[in-house]
Write a protein that holds these residues in place. Sequence first.
Motif, PDB file in Angstrom:
ATOM      1  N   SER A   7       0.852  -1.187   0.000  1.00 32.09           N
ATOM      2  CA  SER A   7       0.000   0.000   0.000  1.00 32.09           C
ATOM      3  C   SER A   7       0.888   1.237   0.000  1.00 32.09           C
ATOM      4  O   SER A   7       2.076   1.165   0.332  1.00 32.09           O
ATOM      5  CB  SER A   7      -0.947   0.002   1.193  1.00 32.09           C
ATOM      6  OG  SER A   7      -0.224   0.043   2.395  1.00 32.09           O
ATOM      7  N   GLY A   9       2.223   4.814  -2.116  1.00 33.50           N
ATOM      8  CA  GLY A   9       2.500   5.258  -3.460  1.00 33.50           C
ATOM      9  C   GLY A   9       1.594   6.405  -3.858  1.00 33.50           C
ATOM     10  O   GLY A   9       0.763   6.864  -3.084  1.00 33.50           O
ATOM     11  N   GLY A  10       1.781   6.880  -5.091  1.00 31.40           N
ATOM     12  CA  GLY A  10       0.975   7.976  -5.583  1.00 31.40           C
ATOM     13  C   GLY A  10       1.822   9.021  -6.263  1.00 31.40           C
ATOM     14  O   GLY A  10       2.943   8.764  -6.693  1.00 31.40           O
ATOM     15  N   LEU A  11       1.253  10.216  -6.345  1.00 29.63           N
ATOM     16  CA  LEU A  11       1.908  11.330  -7.029  1.00 29.63           C
ATOM     17  C   LEU A  11       2.350  12.365  -6.008  1.00 29.63           C
ATOM     18  O   LEU A  11       1.581  12.741  -5.110  1.00 29.63           O
ATOM     19  CB  LEU A  11       0.927  11.965  -8.020  1.00 29.63           C
ATOM     20  CG  LEU A  11       1.373  13.242  -8.728  1.00 29.63           C
ATOM     21  CD1 LEU A  11       2.572  12.961  -9.630  1.00 29.63           C
ATOM     22  CD2 LEU A  11       0.206  13.821  -9.529  1.00 29.63           C
ATOM     23  N   LEU A  18       6.818  10.286   0.637  1.00 31.69           N
ATOM     24  CA  LEU A  18       5.788   9.252   0.564  1.00 31.69           C
ATOM     25  C   LEU A  18       6.216   8.093   1.447  1.00 31.69           C
ATOM     26  O   LEU A  18       7.414   7.913   1.698  1.00 31.69           O
ATOM     27  CB  LEU A  18       5.607   8.744  -0.865  1.00 31.69           C
ATOM     28  CG  LEU A  18       4.814   9.588  -1.857  1.00 31.69           C
ATOM     29  CD1 LEU A  18       4.886   8.951  -3.242  1.00 31.69           C
ATOM     30  CD2 LEU A  18       3.372   9.742  -1.418  1.00 31.69           C
ATOM     31  N   THR A  87      10.798   8.162  -9.840  1.00 34.98           N
ATOM     32  CA  THR A  87       9.563   7.684 -10.443  1.00 34.98           C
ATOM     33  C   THR A  87       9.738   6.269 -10.986  1.00 34.98           C
ATOM     34  O   THR A  87      10.651   5.990 -11.763  1.00 34.98           O
ATOM     35  CB  THR A  87       9.127   8.609 -11.593  1.00 34.98           C
ATOM     36  OG1 THR A  87       8.814   9.895 -11.049  1.00 34.98           O
ATOM     37  CG2 THR A  87       7.907   8.063 -12.309  1.00 34.98           C
ATOM     38  N   THR A 114       3.450  -0.958  -6.835  1.00 38.63           N
ATOM     39  CA  THR A 114       2.696   0.274  -6.626  1.00 38.63           C
ATOM     40  C   THR A 114       3.435   1.422  -7.301  1.00 38.63           C
ATOM     41  O   THR A 114       4.660   1.518  -7.209  1.00 38.63           O
ATOM     42  CB  THR A 114       2.471   0.542  -5.127  1.00 38.63           C
ATOM     43  OG1 THR A 114       1.637   1.696  -4.951  1.00 38.63           O
ATOM     44  CG2 THR A 114       3.780   0.763  -4.380  1.00 38.63           C
ATOM     45  N   GLN A 115       2.695   2.270  -7.981  1.00 35.56           N
ATOM     46  CA  GLN A 115       3.306   3.345  -8.762  1.00 35.56           C
ATOM     47  C   GLN A 115       3.663   4.528  -7.866  1.00 35.56           C
ATOM     48  O   GLN A 115       2.841   4.997  -7.066  1.00 35.56           O
ATOM     49  CB  GLN A 115       2.353   3.807  -9.864  1.00 35.56           C
ATOM     50  CG  GLN A 115       2.876   4.965 -10.705  1.00 35.56           C
ATOM     51  CD  GLN A 115       4.017   4.557 -11.610  1.00 35.56           C
ATOM     52  OE1 GLN A 115       3.965   3.524 -12.269  1.00 35.56           O
ATOM     53  NE2 GLN A 115       5.068   5.387 -11.646  1.00 35.56           N
ATOM     54  N   VAL A 116       4.878   5.011  -8.035  1.00 37.65           N
ATOM     55  CA  VAL A 116       5.321   6.262  -7.403  1.00 37.65           C
ATOM     56  C   VAL A 116       5.727   7.204  -8.523  1.00 37.65           C
ATOM     57  O   VAL A 116       6.573   6.861  -9.354  1.00 37.65           O
ATOM     58  CB  VAL A 116       6.505   6.020  -6.446  1.00 37.65           C
ATOM     59  CG1 VAL A 116       7.082   7.350  -5.982  1.00 37.65           C
ATOM     60  CG2 VAL A 116       6.062   5.182  -5.258  1.00 37.65           C
ATOM     61  N   THR A 117       5.112   8.367  -8.541  1.00 35.85           N
ATOM     62  CA  THR A 117       5.411   9.362  -9.558  1.00 35.85           C
ATOM     63  C   THR A 117       5.814  10.659  -8.879  1.00 35.85           C
ATOM     64  O   THR A 117       5.072  11.175  -8.041  1.00 35.85           O
ATOM     65  CB  THR A 117       4.204   9.608 -10.469  1.00 35.85           C
ATOM     66  OG1 THR A 117       3.811   8.378 -11.082  1.00 35.85           O
ATOM     67  CG2 THR A 117       4.553  10.617 -11.559  1.00 35.85           C
TER      68      THR A 117
END
Length: 120
Positions: A7, A9-11, A18, A87, A114-117
């Motif tokens: 769980s 991650g995000g922008l 983060l 990223t 999970t994407q991290v940008t």
Amino acid sequence: QVQLVESGGGLVQAGGSLRLSCTASERTTMGWFRQAPGKEREFVAAFGRSGSLENYGDSVKGRFTISRDNAKNTVFLQMNSLKPEDTAVYYCAARRGMMASGRTDDYNYWGQGTQVTVSS
């Protein structure tokens, strides 16, 4: 079979923070890897099963911190001073060995990612 649930991650903007978390179905050595488009999977950090060994990839030393809650079989990755080059898709991984290895091949179990940008 070890199950991993990630769980977080995000922008986030450059310079921001983060936190990722990953819970395993049993006590294992756990690590984080990341993969950016067109690049190989890269070691980020790992925490040994004994709870006393930590290891970090060179690109994140001093900015990222891995910790674990042994009672919950959960590791956390606190990411500070994030840069656009951070990223990537971040993957939680687990292995039954004791050492906090930085080698992808040493890990047998992987989360879904999970994407991290990080925006500039």
